[in-house]
Design a protein around this motif. Structure first.
Motif, PDB file in Angstrom:
ATOM      1  N   LEU A  34       0.834  -1.207   0.000  1.00 24.74           N
ATOM      2  CA  LEU A  34       0.000   0.000   0.000  1.00 24.74           C
ATOM      3  C   LEU A  34       0.866   1.253   0.000  1.00 24.74           C
ATOM      4  O   LEU A  34       0.569   2.236  -0.702  1.00 24.74           O
ATOM      5  N   ASP A  35       1.951   1.212   0.768  1.00 23.33           N
ATOM      6  CA  ASP A  35       2.841   2.384   0.859  1.00 23.33           C
ATOM      7  C   ASP A  35       3.482   2.721  -0.477  1.00 23.33           C
ATOM      8  O   ASP A  35       3.795   3.886  -0.747  1.00 23.33           O
ATOM      9  N   GLN A  36       3.700   1.712  -1.319  1.00 22.53           N
ATOM     10  CA  GLN A  36       4.331   1.980  -2.613  1.00 22.53           C
ATOM     11  C   GLN A  36       3.305   2.239  -3.718  1.00 22.53           C
ATOM     12  O   GLN A  36       3.647   2.330  -4.895  1.00 22.53           O
ATOM     13  N   GLY A  37       2.039   2.366  -3.301  1.00 20.31           N
ATOM     14  CA  GLY A  37       0.996   2.731  -4.261  1.00 20.31           C
ATOM     15  C   GLY A  37       0.347   1.564  -4.970  1.00 20.31           C
ATOM     16  O   GLY A  37      -0.455   1.752  -5.886  1.00 20.31           O
ATOM     17  N   ALA A  38       0.697   0.332  -4.572  1.00 18.03           N
ATOM     18  CA  ALA A  38       0.069  -0.839  -5.177  1.00 18.03           C
ATOM     19  C   ALA A  38      -1.365  -0.975  -4.676  1.00 18.03           C
ATOM     20  O   ALA A  38      -1.729  -0.444  -3.624  1.00 18.03           O
ATOM     21  N   LYS A  39      -2.165  -1.697  -5.413  1.00 23.96           N
ATOM     22  CA  LYS A  39      -3.531  -1.982  -5.005  1.00 23.96           C
ATOM     23  C   LYS A  39      -3.588  -3.412  -4.478  1.00 23.96           C
ATOM     24  O   LYS A  39      -2.638  -4.177  -4.643  1.00 23.96           O
ATOM     25  N   MET A  40      -4.694  -3.761  -3.843  1.00 25.85           N
ATOM     26  CA  MET A  40      -4.786  -5.077  -3.213  1.00 25.85           C
ATOM     27  C   MET A  40      -6.130  -5.728  -3.496  1.00 25.85           C
ATOM     28  O   MET A  40      -7.182  -5.100  -3.364  1.00 25.85           O
ATOM     29  N   LEU A  41      -6.050  -6.988  -3.901  1.00 26.92           N
ATOM     30  CA  LEU A  41      -7.241  -7.834  -4.008  1.00 26.92           C
ATOM     31  C   LEU A  41      -7.304  -8.704  -2.760  1.00 26.92           C
ATOM     32  O   LEU A  41      -6.291  -9.273  -2.356  1.00 26.92           O
ATOM     33  N   VAL A  42      -8.466  -8.798  -2.164  1.00 30.20           N
ATOM     34  CA  VAL A  42      -8.691  -9.728  -1.051  1.00 30.20           C
ATOM     35  C   VAL A  42      -9.708 -10.755  -1.517  1.00 30.20           C
ATOM     36  O   VAL A  42     -10.771 -10.404  -2.049  1.00 30.20           O
ATOM     37  N   SER A  70     -12.685 -10.662  -4.301  1.00 23.52           N
ATOM     38  CA  SER A  70     -13.215 -11.867  -4.938  1.00 23.52           C
ATOM     39  C   SER A  70     -13.799 -12.722  -3.826  1.00 23.52           C
ATOM     40  O   SER A  70     -13.108 -13.008  -2.848  1.00 23.52           O
ATOM     41  N   CYS A  71     -15.055 -13.088  -3.946  1.00 21.15           N
ATOM     42  CA  CYS A  71     -15.647 -13.897  -2.872  1.00 21.15           C
ATOM     43  C   CYS A  71     -16.642 -14.889  -3.434  1.00 21.15           C
ATOM     44  O   CYS A  71     -17.133 -14.747  -4.557  1.00 21.15           O
ATOM     45  N   THR A  72     -16.924 -15.887  -2.649  1.00 23.83           N
ATOM     46  CA  THR A  72     -17.962 -16.850  -3.001  1.00 23.83           C
ATOM     47  C   THR A  72     -19.330 -16.179  -2.875  1.00 23.83           C
ATOM     48  O   THR A  72     -19.495 -15.190  -2.157  1.00 23.83           O
ATOM     49  N   GLY A  73     -20.319 -16.772  -3.551  1.00 24.69           N
ATOM     50  CA  GLY A  73     -21.675 -16.260  -3.417  1.00 24.69           C
ATOM     51  C   GLY A  73     -22.167 -16.332  -1.984  1.00 24.69           C
ATOM     52  O   GLY A  73     -22.940 -15.477  -1.534  1.00 24.69           O
ATOM     53  N   ALA A  74     -21.684 -17.323  -1.245  1.00 25.03           N
ATOM     54  CA  ALA A  74     -22.086 -17.463   0.161  1.00 25.03           C
ATOM     55  C   ALA A  74     -21.644 -16.256   0.972  1.00 25.03           C
ATOM     56  O   ALA A  74     -22.420 -15.706   1.764  1.00 25.03           O
ATOM     57  N   ASN A  75     -20.399 -15.818   0.794  1.00 28.68           N
ATOM     58  CA  ASN A  75     -19.936 -14.663   1.557  1.00 28.68           C
ATOM     59  C   ASN A  75     -20.656 -13.383   1.159  1.00 28.68           C
ATOM     60  O   ASN A  75     -20.862 -12.494   1.980  1.00 28.68           O
ATOM     61  N   LEU A  76     -21.052 -13.303  -0.094  1.00 24.88           N
ATOM     62  CA  LEU A  76     -21.791 -12.140  -0.579  1.00 24.88           C
ATOM     63  C   LEU A  76     -23.117 -12.012   0.163  1.00 24.88           C
ATOM     64  O   LEU A  76     -23.446 -10.958   0.716  1.00 24.88           O
ATOM     65  N   GLU A  77     -23.864 -13.104   0.206  1.00 24.88           N
ATOM     66  CA  GLU A  77     -25.207 -13.055   0.771  1.00 24.88           C
ATOM     67  C   GLU A  77     -25.222 -13.181   2.298  1.00 24.88           C
ATOM     68  O   GLU A  77     -26.092 -12.605   2.960  1.00 24.88           O
ATOM     69  N   GLN A 238      -5.194 -13.756   0.078  1.00 25.09           N
ATOM     70  CA  GLN A 238      -6.154 -14.840  -0.071  1.00 25.09           C
ATOM     71  C   GLN A 238      -6.527 -15.459   1.272  1.00 25.09           C
ATOM     72  O   GLN A 238      -5.680 -16.006   1.970  1.00 25.09           O
ATOM     73  N   ILE A 239      -7.806 -15.365   1.595  1.00 27.98           N
ATOM     74  CA  ILE A 239      -8.330 -15.969   2.813  1.00 27.98           C
ATOM     75  C   ILE A 239      -9.036 -17.262   2.424  1.00 27.98           C
ATOM     76  O   ILE A 239     -10.060 -17.242   1.741  1.00 27.98           O
ATOM     77  N   GLY A 240      -8.454 -18.401   2.816  1.00 28.55           N
ATOM     78  CA  GLY A 240      -8.974 -19.689   2.399  1.00 28.55           C
ATOM     79  C   GLY A 240      -8.492 -20.006   0.992  1.00 28.55           C
ATOM     80  O   GLY A 240      -7.551 -19.409   0.490  1.00 28.55           O
ATOM     81  N   GLN A 272      -1.459 -16.264   1.508  1.00 31.43           N
ATOM     82  CA  GLN A 272      -2.596 -17.159   1.689  1.00 31.43           C
ATOM     83  C   GLN A 272      -2.693 -17.594   3.139  1.00 31.43           C
ATOM     84  O   GLN A 272      -1.726 -18.083   3.718  1.00 31.43           O
ATOM     85  N   ILE A 273      -3.885 -17.398   3.717  1.00 33.78           N
ATOM     86  CA  ILE A 273      -4.186 -17.939   5.042  1.00 33.78           C
ATOM     87  C   ILE A 273      -5.058 -19.163   4.816  1.00 33.78           C
ATOM     88  O   ILE A 273      -6.151 -19.062   4.262  1.00 33.78           O
ATOM     89  N   SER A 274      -4.574 -20.317   5.197  1.00 30.20           N
ATOM     90  CA  SER A 274      -5.339 -21.535   4.966  1.00 30.20           C
ATOM     91  C   SER A 274      -4.939 -22.600   5.971  1.00 30.20           C
ATOM     92  O   SER A 274      -3.783 -22.698   6.348  1.00 30.20           O
ATOM     93  N   ASP A 275      -5.909 -23.402   6.389  1.00 30.00           N
ATOM     94  CA  ASP A 275      -5.568 -24.539   7.248  1.00 30.00           C
ATOM     95  C   ASP A 275      -5.475 -25.816   6.416  1.00 30.00           C
ATOM     96  O   ASP A 275      -5.411 -26.918   6.943  1.00 30.00           O
TER      97      ASP A 275
END
Length: 324
Positions: A34-42, A70-77, A238-240, A272-275
């Protein structure tokens, strides 16, 4: 550390090795992007909205620390469901001990279980259904087509749900996103409750499938967005795992290899955060270096993998970014 709050100072002092150290490294790497002006997708997989990640993720959105989701339809609703039906949710702390009969009893009470939390059928699913159907129908009658998340934005911004609000609106990440018209891609939206409900109307002949824009259209939208926003880099948090992560990360090799736009930059950061432990043939269980072979990450892209529970780790990283 001077401008950081107690949570950030705590993890920097005590999270020193193994997955704990990766949490701090990934948070600092995100901040550096972020400090270098980049953007981020979660990307949000799993049931992050039902886990109430919105309580902190909404502030990440308000403070412009994420630029596309970017998210699943489940997280959206499920963020909207939590907004309108929170008091009707039922928590089952002993979910590991439930018998098949007890699971059936929950079904008969209209309680759909997500690990230790049951989503109420009537107050959540059906409450959204009656309102979003009107938006689908109106768009079709006007000859218009929208993405799944755009219908949700219309629903939130119209105010028709306000009478049902059961949590503080600032804790809804979808409301924060709607206010900013944050770009969202929702791959595989059909694999969600609202997607299933929409399909049922198509089967009954009440709506046309084309009234909701498709996954291919999401990919073409994402390709255009990536090209317009990658000048200073775009990171990937990336979460999951699953489709919420694999779908958007593929936009880079598609641009580079399939469209032969060889000037396309690789993702500039990856975490990536993943178990999901490292395994055979699994996207979620693949180490980041494998993504180099697919043309997603560069040799020197900062890469972090945190093998832990995202409901524990993601709020800590977000807290660091918010100087908490």
């Amino acid at each position: 550390m001077n401008n950081k709050g107690e949570i950030s100072q705590f993890i920097q002092k005590y999270f020193l090795h193994f997955n704990a150290a990766s949490v701090v490294d990934a948070a600092k790497g995100y901040e550096a992007q972020l400090d270098q002006g980049a953007k981020m997708l979660v990307s949000l997989a799993g049931a992050m909205s039902t886990a109430e990640l919105g309580k902190i993720f909404s502030e990440i959105i308000r403070q412009d620390k994420v630029h596309i989701v970017s998210c699943t339809g489940a997280n959206l609703e499920e963020d909207l469901m939590n907004l309108v039906a929170h008091s009707h949710y039922k928590r089952i702390p002993n979910y590991r001990d439930l018998t098949p009969q007890e699971e059936w009893d929950l079904l008969e009470k209209g309680l759909n279980r997500v690990t230790d939390t049951c989503i109420p059928e009537e107050e959540a699913f059906r409450r959204l259904q009656q309102h979003i159907y009107k938006l689908w129908k109106k768009a079709e009658e006007e000859g218009k087509r929208y993405f799944p998340h755009e219908y949700m934005y219309q629903l939130l911004l119209s105010g028709v749900l306000e009478e049902y609000y059961e949590i503080d609106i600032k804790d809804s990440w979808m409301y924060a996103a709607a206010q900013k018209n944050l770009p969202i891609v929702v791959p595989g939206w059909e694999d969600s409750t609202m997607g299933n409900i929409f399909a049922s109307y198509v089967i009954k002949g009440e709506l046309k499938a084309s009234t909701v824009k498709s996954g291919i259209e999401y990919m073409t939208f994402l390709a255009d967005w990536y090209q317009k926003n990658s000048e200073k880099g775009i990171g990937f948090f990336q979460i999951g795992g699953g489709i919420a992560g694999d779908f958007p990360i593929c936009v880079v090799p598609m641009l580079y290899q399939d469209l032969e736009q060889t000037e396309t930059p690789f993702w500039s950061y990856f975490c990536q955060i993943s178990d999901s432990t490292t395994s055979y043939g699994s996207y979620s269980g693949a180490v980041p270096n494998e993504k180099i072979t697919w043309g997603k990450l560069d040799i020197d892209t900062p890469k972090y993998i945190i093998e832990s529970d995202a409901t524990i780790v993601a709020p800590l990283i977000f807290a660091y970014l918010l100087n908490m």
